[in-house]
Design an enzyme around this catalytic site. Structure first.
Site, mmCIF file in Angstrom:
data_model
loop_
_atom_site.group_PDB
_atom_site.id
_atom_site.type_symbol
_atom_site.label_atom_id
_atom_site.label_comp_id
_atom_site.label_asym_id
_atom_site.label_seq_id
_atom_site.Cartn_x
_atom_site.Cartn_y
_atom_site.Cartn_z
ATOM 1 N N GLY A 43 0.953 -1.286 0.158
ATOM 2 C CA GLY A 43 0.011 -0.049 -0.057
ATOM 3 C C GLY A 43 0.848 1.326 0.063
ATOM 4 O O GLY A 43 2.083 1.257 0.181
ATOM 5 N N HIS A 62 -4.387 1.198 7.543
ATOM 6 C CA HIS A 62 -3.183 1.856 7.680
ATOM 7 C C HIS A 62 -2.919 2.934 6.590
ATOM 8 O O HIS A 62 -2.347 4.062 7.093
ATOM 9 C CB HIS A 62 -1.903 0.746 7.221
ATOM 10 N N GLU A 63 -3.365 3.073 5.615
ATOM 11 C CA GLU A 63 -3.312 3.812 4.530
ATOM 12 C C GLU A 63 -4.329 5.166 4.751
ATOM 13 O O GLU A 63 -3.755 6.068 4.750
ATOM 14 C CB GLU A 63 -3.550 3.424 3.130
ATOM 15 N N HIS A 120 -2.869 7.133 7.081
ATOM 16 C CA HIS A 120 -1.646 8.166 6.655
ATOM 17 C C HIS A 120 -2.374 9.410 6.276
ATOM 18 O O HIS A 120 -1.750 10.656 6.234
ATOM 19 C CB HIS A 120 -0.983 7.650 5.441
ATOM 20 N N CYS A 122 6.068 0.086 7.583
ATOM 21 C CA CYS A 122 5.463 0.963 6.728
ATOM 22 C C CYS A 122 6.722 1.435 5.975
ATOM 23 O O CYS A 122 7.704 1.310 6.336
ATOM 24 C CB CYS A 122 5.238 2.191 7.654
ATOM 25 N N LEU A 123 6.505 1.722 4.507
ATOM 26 C CA LEU A 123 7.444 2.278 3.687
ATOM 27 C C LEU A 123 8.223 3.458 4.107
ATOM 28 O O LEU A 123 9.553 3.709 3.945
ATOM 29 C CB LEU A 123 7.160 2.438 2.223
ATOM 30 N N GLN A 160 2.942 9.862 1.484
ATOM 31 C CA GLN A 160 4.292 9.026 1.676
ATOM 32 C C GLN A 160 5.119 9.595 0.458
ATOM 33 O O GLN A 160 6.168 9.253 0.513
ATOM 34 C CB GLN A 160 3.834 7.632 1.694
HETATM 35 NI NI NI Z 1 2.558 3.246 5.700
#
Ligand code: NI
Length: 193
Positions: free
Chosen positions: A46, A134-135, A138, A92-93, A51
């Site tokens: 995701g 999660h997204e 964000h 998380c990226l 991000q």
């Molecule tokens: Ni993330």
């Protein structure tokens, strides 16, 4: 299409609410395509627009064919309902190589607009529910560290992660981690979003 640079823990765009999308224009379509390509490049399941430094309410989710037939590109997504509980590893990226267990609802219903401007409704369970939540977090400026109840994990891991980010930004470490074994990669990216 283009691979976009990721914003990492500490970037202000990650901790403020993103703005609703008002218009689906060429710029947004290009952003969606670039985000999709970038998510696969970084091995995420995701990615949210903040991000990649864009404070707009758009997310991409692809948890694989077990969960969905095609990647979701969701504009102004909202959680309609959430139920049940799951407890498991999350990453998380924007928080490179920081993984820890987090509790989330096990099932969610999300409503959003598609790139075609249609209202769509998604039922997510397990990993898909986790990735959607999660997204959407964000988009509200919330990182999953806020859900970690173990203070010790945060105290130990965050300084290590910050050092890793510093090295990524200075070019000492690659933005896409190089894992020793593919199996490990499979295990770890399954939750990174
Ligand atoms: Ni993330």
């Amino acid at each position: 299409m283009a691979i976009l640079d990721l914003k990492y823990y500490g970037a202000s765009v990650l901790t403020r609410p993103a703005k609703p999308v008002k218009r689906i224009d060429r710029e947004l379509l290009k952003l969606a395509q670039d985000m999709l390509e970038s998510m696969y490049h970084y091995h995420g399941v995701g990615l949210a627009a903040p991000q990649v430094g864009v404070s707009k309410r758009m997310i991409i989710v692809d948890c694989g064919e077990e969960y969905q037939e095609e990647p979701y590109i969701l504009i102004n997504p909202e959680v309609v309902s959430a139920e049940g509980k799951q407890f498991g590893p999350e990453g998380c990226l924007s928080l490179p190589e920081f993984f820890t267990d987090v509790e989330r609802p096990d099932k969610v219903v999300v409503e959003a607009m598609s790139l075609e401007g249609k209202t769509i409704r998604i039922n997510g369970q397990g990993l898909l529910a986790r990735a959607l939540l999660h997204e959407i977090d964000h988009l509200n400026g919330v990182l999953f560290t806020e859900l970690v109840s173990d203070e010790e994990v945060l105290a130990n891991e965050i300084p290590v992660m910050k050092d890793r980010i510093r090295k990524i930004l200075s070019g000492e470490l690659p933005a896409v981690p190089e894992y020793e074994e593919d199996i490990e990669l499979e295990d770890r990216v399954a939750v990174e979003a």
